[in-house]
Scaffold this active site. Structure first.
Site, PDB file in Angstrom:
ATOM      1  N   LYS A   1      50.799  -0.948  26.166  1.00 46.21           N
ATOM      2  CA  LYS A   1      50.219  -0.751  27.493  1.00 46.21           C
ATOM      3  C   LYS A   1      50.683  -1.833  28.478  1.00 46.21           C
ATOM      4  CE  LYS A   1      46.080   1.510  25.553  1.00 46.21           C
ATOM      5  NZ  LYS A   1      45.971   2.862  26.133  1.00 46.21           N
TER       6      LYS A   1
ATOM      7  N   HIS B   1      46.979  12.804  19.273  1.00 41.16           N
ATOM      8  CA  HIS B   1      46.725  11.906  20.409  1.00 41.16           C
ATOM      9  C   HIS B   1      47.670  10.718  20.492  1.00 41.16           C
ATOM     10  CE1 HIS B   1      42.832  13.587  21.786  1.00 41.16           C
ATOM     11  NE2 HIS B   1      42.715  13.941  20.519  1.00 41.16           N
TER      12      HIS B   1
ATOM     13  N   LYS C   1      40.920   8.881  36.439  1.00 38.18           N
ATOM     14  CA  LYS C   1      39.661   8.403  37.039  1.00 38.18           C
ATOM     15  C   LYS C   1      39.942   7.540  38.271  1.00 38.18           C
ATOM     16  CE  LYS C   1      38.004   8.577  32.350  1.00 38.18           C
ATOM     17  NZ  LYS C   1      37.848   7.810  31.099  1.00 38.18           N
TER      18      LYS C   1
ATOM     19  N   THR D   1      43.732   8.590  30.458  1.00 33.79           N
ATOM     20  CA  THR D   1      42.744   9.345  31.227  1.00 33.79           C
ATOM     21  C   THR D   1      42.160   8.434  32.301  1.00 33.79           C
ATOM     22  OG1 THR D   1      41.257   8.848  29.386  1.00 33.79           O
ATOM     23  CG2 THR D   1      42.067  11.102  29.545  1.00 33.79           C
TER      24      THR D   1
ATOM     25  N   LYS E   1      41.751  -1.058  30.288  1.00 32.24           N
ATOM     26  CA  LYS E   1      42.045  -0.176  29.161  1.00 32.24           C
ATOM     27  C   LYS E   1      42.118  -1.056  27.921  1.00 32.24           C
ATOM     28  CE  LYS E   1      45.959   1.092  31.275  1.00 32.24           C
ATOM     29  NZ  LYS E   1      46.143   2.533  31.177  1.00 32.24           N
ATOM     30  N   ARG E   2      42.224  -0.458  26.723  1.00 28.40           N
ATOM     31  CA  ARG E   2      42.375  -1.286  25.542  1.00 28.40           C
ATOM     32  C   ARG E   2      43.593  -2.201  25.702  1.00 28.40           C
ATOM     33  NH1 ARG E   2      38.863  -0.359  21.005  1.00 28.40           N
ATOM     34  NH2 ARG E   2      40.253  -1.758  19.888  1.00 28.40           N
TER      35      ARG E   2
HETATM   36  C1  NBG Z   1      44.673   8.149  22.880  1.00 31.20           C
HETATM   37  C2  NBG Z   1      45.944   7.958  23.701  1.00 31.20           C
HETATM   38  C3  NBG Z   1      45.672   8.159  25.180  1.00 31.20           C
HETATM   39  C4  NBG Z   1      44.994   9.493  25.396  1.00 31.20           C
HETATM   40  C5  NBG Z   1      43.748   9.575  24.521  1.00 31.20           C
HETATM   41  C6  NBG Z   1      43.057  10.908  24.643  1.00 31.20           C
HETATM   42  C7  NBG Z   1      44.342   7.556  20.524  1.00 31.20           C
HETATM   43  C8  NBG Z   1      44.825   7.719  19.126  1.00 31.20           C
HETATM   44  N1  NBG Z   1      45.041   8.144  21.481  1.00 31.20           N
HETATM   45  O1  NBG Z   1      46.880   8.115  25.886  1.00 31.20           O
HETATM   46  O2  NBG Z   1      46.474   6.690  23.491  1.00 31.20           O
HETATM   47  O3  NBG Z   1      44.635   9.650  26.734  1.00 31.20           O
HETATM   48  O4  NBG Z   1      44.085   9.408  23.164  1.00 31.20           O
HETATM   49  O5  NBG Z   1      43.919  11.937  24.376  1.00 31.20           O
HETATM   50  O6  NBG Z   1      43.333   6.930  20.737  1.00 31.20           O
END
Ligand code: NBG
Length: 860
Positions: free
Chosen positions: A581, A384, A687, A683, A575-576
């Site tokens: 980001k 991920h 949305k 993701t 988002k975080r």
């Molecule tokens: C996160 C990514 C996102 C991705 C999500 C789900 C982690 C390690 N990775 O870009 O930063 O959409 O995983 O795949 O949290």
């Protein structure tokens, strides 16, 4: 069956069939008419909550409602379990340290198809339905995208009738609750279980024991074979808590099984009798600490002993649970990989391969090679992130002290694996060093990603670009050795939660135009394309968006006393909070607009409301400073009369699933502005677009595919590509040149540095600005001008409302591909080789009786 029992059974059935009271009794628990729901609700208030109406709180109302909904899921849940057991279905086991489920109530109502009846019933009782839904404290058992993806996949697996189990940890405290105090993030414990959790059922009868520490010994077994046993120094009990995961408009209800750690003996009488009162509960306290709290890190590794214990704990519980299931269905352990397909959600559960090897070799006495074959065929790994700092590795000393047997197993896997590498790439010692499961460059570490790659039959990234970059960068060596293992599975999100539940207005509009069925087959929304230029439909669309914006504006006013104009453009980044980001790039743009307005108060700009939300990891100081920058700019901008209400900056505290559902429908512009090559997928981007927001974004993660799907002309693209970023870094990037060469950028940075937004304190944001000027690892300064120019294009586009509405409709209608149903179908075909196994509840009830046989025959 003896005759007396038969007579008894017949008599009971006869009674059940004819007895009106019994029938009614069942109606109270399963009926879905408005009357039945009202009745059940009042009964639950009395019998479950134990409250007369006069004393009931809002939370009691919520609990009464939740319990009646749960009752109505139980036929499906029990029926599904029985049907899977009887048919010994091949099952997906989704192992994830995080499941960010969000509130269950509304989602269950949607999936069961009783949302409207329940709403009407509550309203007839004089209750505010929205208020009831809002009572649910969401289980925040995840950090962000990774945990939420797991939740979307559970929804899709159930909706597609795919037999599956989600396995994870039942953290007592989930992700912290974020508050904002004087512009800074503060963290509070998330006590989500305080008022009880109506959605789970504890299954102590299936508890498993998990070992830690100690040492290993070898011995010769009765057959004369060499064996190893693990003699642990600590044992902990794992108790499963099951939550039903109901599919949409199907009878399937799968299970999310989360493990809670407990002491095997929770009270030591011997110690107590010696007068050591604390000592008597010490084991209980230390065992339970294991699943107390979710690590609030996103993307970075924690590197803590407790974290490794958590990972091993839930993996060991889950694998042992799979062996229990095998036994129950009399399937030989040699067929483990035929019964189960295990998905490792990132490397957090990667220890599973060593634990499965231990169980097969040490406990079930299988030959190493056979065990390895089974392990490899059972496991698949999803990566991920490309951020190197997120690649998990554990110091050998720590690993060996907690999991001595697993370290031996990993050494053995490694020896055999490196032999293979040596054969394929002779005389390439650098490659051997890189691919080894053990990092020996300094302090020695176990590399979890390498372990995951070696033990899995398939390795996937989460968007096209990400999967390509994996092959070229972090997993390059593994790709060169095992090219056939690699594939891409672009992420998706569930339209049930992210459209039907979040945006009822949009849902109603779409159903009116294209009929039912699109929430199961999101590709059907393509049919809306032809309406994109229809002015009547556009007007409706506009009203739908405006209503959602008015609602959010109302909340903002109520919460912060800030008036925002619902006709302004809602420009949103939620988002975080993370440097990659680039929320601070967004902030630089705001400061640029602010400064221009201050210098030229006559200037007319497109009125915008900038909305931010997101948590920063508690130890991530730069991210916390980014929050402070945003809130500080907001503080100045929101009260300054010179700006004539043209700019508002809002930071929504405690961004979570519940709050996000209120944000997406109200957004005009979705900010997806990560440095190209850094965001694996994203993701949230999906949305937003599903809810008709347009994206301003870089060619990163799934943005690339979203842009392809919605059309380049309906997407605001800017910035360096991943290749350009890499090239520029390679050639030497000096961010200061951009600062010196661009008067607008210089002006924005200087204004922040002057202390204008920090009550004259010029040093407050210095660490952030210095990092930008002298390092800028995420290339903000290189992308600044392109971003500001692109924002100008956005403003212009928004002023042509007809054109904007057309683009918004086209975005929403072209998002079919990004349903998690599509992703899960791809996983099923390419990776899991699992087929749907539909459950037919009516047949089940007919065959097994209303209670799965329990009332129609004598229990053992
Ligand atoms: C996160 C990514 C996102 C991705 C999500 C789900 C982690 C390690 N990775 O870009 O930063 O959409 O995983 O795949 O949290």
């Amino acid at each position: 069956m003896d005759t007396s029992l038969k007579t008894e059974t017949t008599a009971r059935l006869a009674i059940a069939d004819s007895n009106e009271a019994a029938q009614q009794n069942l109606e109270h628990r399963t009926g879905t008419s408005i009357e039945a729901i009202k009745q059940a609700f009042l009964e639950n208030l009395f019998f479950v909550q134990g409250k007369p109406v006069a004393l009931a709180t809002k939370h009691d109302y919520y609990m009464a409602l939740a319990h009646l909904v749960r009752d109505r899921m139980l036929y499906r849940w029990n029926g599904t379990a029985e049907s899977y057991t009887q048919d010994r279905c091949r099952t997906v086991c989704y192992l994830s340290a995080e499941f960010l489920m969000g509130p269950h109530l509304g989602n269950n109502l949607i999936n069961m198809g009783i949302y409207d009846q329940v709403k009407a019933a509550m309203e007839e009782l004089g209750l505010d339905f929205e208020d009831l839904l809002a009572q649910e404290v969401e289980p925040g058992l995840g950090n962000g995208g990774l945990g939420r993806l797991a939740a979307c996949y559970l929804d899709s697996m159930a909706s597609l009738e795919v037999p599956s189990l989600g396995y994870g940890i039942r953290y007592e405290f989930g992700i912290f609750e974020q508050g904002i105090s004087q512009g800074w993030q503060i963290e509070r414990t998330d006590k989500w279980l305080r008022h009880g959790n109506p959605w789970e059922v504890a299954r102590p009868e299936w508890a498993t024991e998990v070992m830690f520490g100690g040492h290993t010994e070898s011995y010769t077994d009765a057959a004369g074979d060499y064996r190893v046993r693990w003699v642990p120094s600590q044992e902990v009990l794992g108790t499963p808590y099951d939550t039903p995961i109901l599919g949409y408009q199907v009878d399937t209800a799968n299970t999310l099984r989360l493990w809670k750690a407990e002491a095997i003996e929770s009270f030591d009488f011997e110690v107590f009798n010696q007068g050591d009162y604390y000592g008597a509960v010490e084991e209980k306290v230390s065992s339970e600490n294991l699943t107390k709290v979710l690590y609030p890190n996103d993307e970075t590794l924690a590197g803590k002993r407790l974290r490794l214990k958590q990972q091993f704990f839930f993996v060991s519980c889950s694998l042992q649970d799979m062996f229990r299931i095998l036994k129950g269905q009399t399937i030989p352990v040699e067929e483990f990989h035929e019964k189960f397909s295990i998905q490792l959600n990132d490397t957090h559960p990667a220890i599973a391969s060593a634990e499965l090897m231990r169980l097969l070799v040490d406990e079930y006495h299988l030959d190493w090679n056979i065990a390895w074959e089974i392990t490899q065929q059972a496991m698949a790994y999803t990566n991920h992130t490309l951020l190197p700092e997120a690649l998990e590795k554990w110091p050998i000393s720590l690993f060996g002290s907690l999991l001595p047997r697993h370290l031996e197993i990993i050494y053995e896997i490694n020896t055999r694996f490196l032999e293979l590498v040596r054969m394929r790439f002779p005389k390439d010692s650098a490659r051997l060093e890189r691919m080894s499961l053990i990092d020996e460059s300094g302090e020695r570490y176990v590399r979890m990603a390498n372990l995951a790659c070696v033990s899995s039959h398939t390795i996937n990234g989460v968007a096209k670009l990400h999967s390509e970059l994996l092959k070229q960068t972090v997993l390059k060596d593994f790709y060169e050795l095992f090219p056939e293992k690699f594939c891409n599975m672009t992420n998706g999100v569930t339209p049930r939660r992210w459209i039907a539940l979040s945006n009822p207005r949009l849902t109603k509009m779409v159903t009116e135009k294209i009929g039912e069925g699109w929430l199961k087959e999101l590709e059907k929304t393509k049919q809306l394309e032809s309406l994109a230029t229809d002015s009547g439909f556009q007007d409706e669309w506009h009203e739908m968006k405006s209503a959602a914006k008015r609602e959010l504006a109302g909340r903002i006013h109520q919460q912060f006393g800030v008036l925002v104009d619902p006709t302004s453009m809602f420009d949103v980044q939620v988002k975080r909070i993370h440097e990659y980001k680039r929320q601070h790039l967004n902030a630089l743009h705001i400061v640029t607009l602010y400064s221009q307005l201050k210098q030229n108060p006559q200037m007319e700009i497109l009125p915008r409301t900038f909305i931010f939300g997101g948590k920063a990891a508690p130890g991530y100081h730069m991210a916390k400073l980014m929050i402070k920058l945003i809130t500080s700019v907001g503080e100045m901008a929101n009260k300054d009369p010179d700006l004539r209400n043209q700019l508002r900056v809002i930071f929504l505290p405690n961004y979570n699933v519940t709050n996000s559902q209120r944000v997406y429908p109200a957004s005009d512009l979705s900010e997806q502005i990560s440095t190209a090559g850094k965001e694996a997928s994203g993701t949230g981007n999906m949305k937003f677009a599903m809810n008709g927001a347009l994206t301003i974004g870089t060619l990163d993660g799934a943005n690339v595919e979203i842009r392809d799907a919605v059309g380049a002309e309906n997407f605001f693209l800017f910035g360096l590509t991943a290749d350009e970023v890499a090239k520029m870094k390679f050639e030497g990037y000096t961010p200061r040149d951009y600062y010196l060469g661009n008067p607008y950028l210089k002006d924005a940075i200087d204004l922040i540095a002057s202390g204008h937004f920090s009550h004259g304190d010029g040093s407050l944001f210095q660490p952030l600005l210095d990092k930008l000027l002298y390092q800028d690892p995420f290339m903000l300064l290189a992308d600044y001008q392109a971003y500001v120019d692109c924002q100008r294009t956005v403003s212009k586009a928004y002023q042509d409302q007809r054109r904007w509405l057309e683009m918004s409709i086209l975005n929403a209608s072209r998002m079919g591909y990004f349903s998690s149903d599509r992703s899960v179908q791809e996983y099923c075909q390419r990776i899991w080789k699992v087929s749907p196994a539909p459950v037919d509840i009516d047949r089940y009830i007919k065959v097994s009786g209303r209670f799965g046989g329990e009332l129609s025959c004598k229990l053992h």
